[in-house]
Design a protein around this motif. Structure first.
Motif, PDB file in Angstrom:
ATOM      1  N   PHE A 119       1.569  17.579  11.228  1.00  0.00           N
ATOM      2  CA  PHE A 119       0.752  16.359  11.409  1.00  0.00           C
ATOM      3  C   PHE A 119       1.612  15.137  11.125  1.00  0.00           C
ATOM      4  N   GLN A 120       1.080  13.980  11.487  1.00  0.00           N
ATOM      5  CA  GLN A 120       1.765  12.728  11.154  1.00  0.00           C
ATOM      6  C   GLN A 120       0.719  11.662  10.872  1.00  0.00           C
ATOM      7  N   GLY A 121       1.137  10.580  10.263  1.00  0.00           N
ATOM      8  CA  GLY A 121       0.203   9.498   9.964  1.00  0.00           C
ATOM      9  C   GLY A 121       0.830   8.515   8.997  1.00  0.00           C
ATOM     10  N   ILE A 122       0.022   7.561   8.547  1.00  0.00           N
ATOM     11  CA  ILE A 122       0.527   6.635   7.525  1.00  0.00           C
ATOM     12  C   ILE A 122      -0.215   6.930   6.224  1.00  0.00           C
ATOM     13  N   ARG A 123       0.554   6.970   5.150  1.00  0.00           N
ATOM     14  CA  ARG A 123      -0.062   7.201   3.822  1.00  0.00           C
ATOM     15  C   ARG A 123      -0.349   5.843   3.194  1.00  0.00           C
ATOM     16  N   VAL A 124      -1.586   5.706   2.722  1.00  0.00           N
ATOM     17  CA  VAL A 124      -2.049   4.421   2.209  1.00  0.00           C
ATOM     18  C   VAL A 124      -2.395   4.585   0.735  1.00  0.00           C
ATOM     19  N   SER A 125      -1.617   3.949  -0.125  1.00  0.00           N
ATOM     20  CA  SER A 125      -1.870   4.109  -1.566  1.00  0.00           C
ATOM     21  C   SER A 125      -1.919   2.747  -2.244  1.00  0.00           C
ATOM     22  N   SER A 126      -3.120   2.351  -2.635  1.00  0.00           N
ATOM     23  CA  SER A 126      -3.282   1.121  -3.413  1.00  0.00           C
ATOM     24  C   SER A 126      -3.059   1.461  -4.893  1.00  0.00           C
ATOM     25  N   HIS A 127      -3.294   0.501  -5.765  1.00  0.00           N
ATOM     26  CA  HIS A 127      -3.131   0.771  -7.203  1.00  0.00           C
ATOM     27  C   HIS A 127      -4.153  -0.081  -7.952  1.00  0.00           C
ATOM     28  N   VAL A 128      -4.172   0.036  -9.262  1.00  0.00           N
ATOM     29  CA  VAL A 128      -5.201  -0.692 -10.018  1.00  0.00           C
ATOM     30  C   VAL A 128      -5.106  -2.208  -9.863  1.00  0.00           C
ATOM     31  N   TYR A 129      -3.972  -2.704  -9.447  1.00  0.00           N
ATOM     32  CA  TYR A 129      -3.831  -4.164  -9.316  1.00  0.00           C
ATOM     33  C   TYR A 129      -4.249  -4.655  -7.928  1.00  0.00           C
ATOM     34  N   THR A 130      -4.551  -3.735  -7.004  1.00  0.00           N
ATOM     35  CA  THR A 130      -4.888  -4.132  -5.632  1.00  0.00           C
ATOM     36  C   THR A 130      -6.263  -4.819  -5.603  1.00  0.00           C
ATOM     37  N   LEU A 131      -6.363  -5.862  -4.784  1.00  0.00           N
ATOM     38  CA  LEU A 131      -7.620  -6.613  -4.685  1.00  0.00           C
ATOM     39  C   LEU A 131      -8.415  -6.134  -3.474  1.00  0.00           C
ATOM     40  N   ARG A 132      -9.733  -6.143  -3.602  1.00  0.00           N
ATOM     41  CA  ARG A 132     -10.566  -5.704  -2.462  1.00  0.00           C
ATOM     42  C   ARG A 132     -10.360  -6.551  -1.203  1.00  0.00           C
ATOM     43  N   PRO A 133     -10.270  -7.886  -1.325  1.00  0.00           N
ATOM     44  CA  PRO A 133     -10.027  -8.664  -0.095  1.00  0.00           C
ATOM     45  C   PRO A 133      -8.716  -8.268   0.593  1.00  0.00           C
TER      46      PRO A 133
ATOM     47  N   LEU B 210       0.847  -1.195   0.000  1.00  0.00           N
ATOM     48  CA  LEU B 210       0.000   0.000   0.000  1.00  0.00           C
ATOM     49  C   LEU B 210       0.883   1.245   0.000  1.00  0.00           C
ATOM     50  N   ASN B 211       2.026   1.131  -0.647  1.00  0.00           N
ATOM     51  CA  ASN B 211       2.853   2.312  -0.887  1.00  0.00           C
ATOM     52  C   ASN B 211       3.173   2.419  -2.367  1.00  0.00           C
ATOM     53  N   ASN B 212       2.131   2.428  -3.177  1.00  0.00           N
ATOM     54  CA  ASN B 212       2.331   2.575  -4.618  1.00  0.00           C
ATOM     55  C   ASN B 212       2.573   4.025  -4.999  1.00  0.00           C
ATOM     56  N   GLY B 213       2.231   4.932  -4.072  1.00  0.00           N
ATOM     57  CA  GLY B 213       2.502   6.347  -4.325  1.00  0.00           C
ATOM     58  C   GLY B 213       3.997   6.632  -4.322  1.00  0.00           C
ATOM     59  N   GLY B 214       4.753   5.835  -3.554  1.00  0.00           N
ATOM     60  CA  GLY B 214       6.203   6.028  -3.543  1.00  0.00           C
ATOM     61  C   GLY B 214       6.773   5.684  -4.909  1.00  0.00           C
ATOM     62  N   VAL B 215       6.519   4.468  -5.320  1.00  0.00           N
ATOM     63  CA  VAL B 215       6.931   4.012  -6.645  1.00  0.00           C
ATOM     64  C   VAL B 215       6.068   2.806  -6.969  1.00  0.00           C
ATOM     65  N   SER B 216       5.685   2.691  -8.222  1.00  0.00           N
ATOM     66  CA  SER B 216       4.735   1.649  -8.605  1.00  0.00           C
ATOM     67  C   SER B 216       5.441   0.519  -9.344  1.00  0.00           C
ATOM     68  N   PRO B 217       4.940  -0.718  -9.202  1.00  0.00           N
ATOM     69  CA  PRO B 217       5.447  -1.759 -10.091  1.00  0.00           C
ATOM     70  C   PRO B 217       4.982  -1.496 -11.521  1.00  0.00           C
ATOM     71  N   SER B 218       5.681  -2.090 -12.469  1.00  0.00           N
ATOM     72  CA  SER B 218       5.274  -1.961 -13.872  1.00  0.00           C
ATOM     73  C   SER B 218       4.466  -3.177 -14.278  1.00  0.00           C
ATOM     74  N   PRO B 219       3.566  -3.008 -15.231  1.00  0.00           N
ATOM     75  CA  PRO B 219       2.872  -4.188 -15.740  1.00  0.00           C
ATOM     76  C   PRO B 219       3.854  -5.119 -16.469  1.00  0.00           C
ATOM     77  N   ARG B 220       3.462  -6.365 -16.532  1.00  0.00           N
ATOM     78  CA  ARG B 220       4.324  -7.396 -17.131  1.00  0.00           C
ATOM     79  C   ARG B 220       4.824  -6.983 -18.513  1.00  0.00           C
ATOM     80  N   GLN B 221       3.944  -6.423 -19.314  1.00  0.00           N
ATOM     81  CA  GLN B 221       4.328  -6.087 -20.695  1.00  0.00           C
ATOM     82  C   GLN B 221       5.453  -5.065 -20.736  1.00  0.00           C
ATOM     83  N   ALA B 222       5.422  -4.120 -19.810  1.00  0.00           N
ATOM     84  CA  ALA B 222       6.477  -3.107 -19.786  1.00  0.00           C
ATOM     85  C   ALA B 222       7.788  -3.747 -19.334  1.00  0.00           C
ATOM     86  N   GLN B 223       7.690  -4.655 -18.351  1.00  0.00           N
ATOM     87  CA  GLN B 223       8.905  -5.327 -17.873  1.00  0.00           C
ATOM     88  C   GLN B 223       9.509  -6.189 -18.976  1.00  0.00           C
ATOM     89  N   GLN B 224       8.622  -6.875 -19.716  1.00  0.00           N
ATOM     90  CA  GLN B 224       9.123  -7.730 -20.804  1.00  0.00           C
ATOM     91  C   GLN B 224       9.754  -6.891 -21.912  1.00  0.00           C
TER      92      GLN B 224
END
Ligand SMILES: Cc1ncc(COP(=O)(O)O)c(C=O)c1O
Length: 452
Positions: free
Chosen positions: A419-433, A90-104
């Motif tokens: 202020f302080q807190g935890i930053r929570v950033s999901s991404h399009v690949y994150t699952l609801r469960p 849940l830290n995709n705001g820092g840096v995101s993984p790339s989709p498989r096609q981009a990695q390939q």
């Protein structure tokens, strides 16, 4: 741009026109089919490109809000990211993984470059960056001659920070919620050249009116530049960019927008913002490979901005003068096209709606939890895919480390002077469960505290 027949793949091209309506199955076929095709392809033939274009056209007609909660629609997108599901990132705001096609594509092009770098890297791949420039320009809503491809948002923004002609006494106005490295850059100019860097404090969260008023009050005749985020990294707060750019122009100032967290996240056109300069990372919400970024410079300003790395003609009107970094990994640049392709196949409006819907999936229940405090307003004009929360009495760093050690959940601890807190950033690949798991972990801490 001409392309050598011997060249490796560099998928990009003109965007598809708005299509007629479509349905979910066609989108599933679109993304899934594209993934299959790319896995076996080493070059993007015109036929394959035409097929991809048709597929993304099919996806275009789907309504963003309706699709945001349609889990079947997102299955192929979730599958496109080969991430480690034994943990929850849940830290995709820092840096995101790339989709498989981009990695390939990156690996393929790297292999190709290594077969004969002086020819393949310099002569074949390097000219292909023009196609990526065109692609980025179309997505951002600018002319390709206004787009420089950079290594990250830092390079994009500091090109302008250090490239503008300013004299001692000139004031640059920003906020105390801008990104530290960008603040350091202006402070360095201030120390070295005697310009003045002023930072205003914004309420957290803030309304658009409060932000515009705070800037308007702080502008003086000495103010030459307004520097601000499109989306603040600390909280996900969206700032009223159009209004701030209009304000800057009306008071004779230039606007430099830090879009590191906005491009690929929010559905907008650069032309709607009215900014003079816009710098962004592409390895965050666009999911391009690490080490990619983009700088937009309004055409009329290109000549007057000095390049960060020297160019033979530093006052040239050619945007490429901002790309003189020496030998570099061109495959990184070219594989941006693969990330853009997935971004288009999803559709920027649907992506924004999905990111917001995922954020709401965890923020809804946690906002009803008495022991949790939000530093982000959840209305759609205020924020989108991420938010920052606090369990009062618990240090953000301790909470982040508990979430990792007990639940293998990665979040970003935030400590700001106000202020302080935890930053929570999901991404399009994150699952609801997965987000349900995060909600339960946070409820436990909010109700029982951290384990002794
Ligand atoms: C608001 C903001 N600006 C700039 C940056 C720097 O981005 P990069 O690491 O791509 O240079 C970040 C990185 O997180 C950021 O959040």
């Amino acid at each position: 741009m001409s392309r050598s027949p011997a060249s490796d793949s560099c998928s990009s091209g003109s965007p598809s026109p708005r299509p007629p309506g479509s349905n979910r199955r066609s989108f599933l076929r679109a993304v899934g089919g594209a993934a299959g095709a790319m896995a076996v392809s080493t070059s993007l033939t015109p036929r394959l490109w035409a097929r991809l274009r048709r597929q993304s056209q099919l996806a275009e007609g789907l309504d963003a809000k309706a699709v945001a909660t349609d889990e079947a629609f997102w299955l192929p997108v979730q599958d496109a990211y080969p991430v480690d599901r034994s943990l929850l990132n849940l830290n995709n705001g820092g840096v995101s993984p790339s989709p498989r096609q981009a990695q390939q594509a990156l690996r393929r092009m790297q292999d190709f470059a290594n077969q004969c770098p002086s020819r393949n890297l310099w002569r074949i791949q390097e000219p292909q960056r023009e196609t990526v420039r065109q692609d980025l320009a179309e997505l951002f809503g600018a002319n390709a001659e206004e787009i420089a491809i950079c290594r990250n948002a830092t390079e994009a923004l500091e090109t302008v920070t250090f490239g503008l002609d300013l004299k001692p006494g000139d004031v640059v106005l920003s906020t105390n919620q801008d990104y530290p490295r960008m603040i350091h850059a202006w402070n360095q100019r201030a120390q070295r050249e005697g310009i003045e860097f002023r930072q205003i404090s914004l309420p957290t969260p803030s309304t658009a009116e409060q932000t515009v008023e705070a800037f308007a009050r702080a502008i003086t005749p000495q103010t030459k530049v307004l520097h601000f985020c499109h989306v603040i990294n600390l909280t996900g707060q969206i700032l009223p960019v159009r209004e701030l750019c209009d304000l800057a122009r009306s008071r004779g100032c230039l606007s430099l927008v830090d879009g590191a967290h906005a491009f690929g996240h929010l559905d907008f056109r650069g032309t709607d913002l009215g900014c003079d300069f816009y710098g962004t990372s592409l390895h965050k919400w666009m999911s391009a490979p690490f080490g990619t970024g983009m700088l937009y410079v309004r055409k009329e300003h290109i000549e007057s901005v000095w390049p960060l790395f020297a160019h033979e003609h530093p006052r040239s009107e050619d945007i490429r003068k901002f790309e003189q970094i020496g030998t570099h990994p061109c495959p990184l640049v070219l594989s941006i096209a693969e990330a853009i392709k997935l971004h288009r196949q999803i559709g920027p409006a649907r992506k924004e709606a999905r990111l917001r819907s995922l954020r709401d999936h965890w923020a809804g229940p946690l906002s009803r939890e008495p022991g949790i405090r939000f530093h982000t307003a959840l209305e759609s004009e205020s924020s989108c895919g991420f938010a920052t929360i606090e369990v009062p009495g618990i240090e953000a760093a301790d909470l982040a480390s508990h979430l990792w050690q007990k639940h293998r959940i990665v979040v970003s601890p935030i400590r700001h002077e106000e202020f302080q807190g935890i930053r929570v950033s999901s991404h399009v690949y994150t699952l609801r469960p997965e987000l349900d798991r995060f909600v339960r972990a946070m409820q436990e801490v909010a109700r029982e505290g951290l384990p002794a």
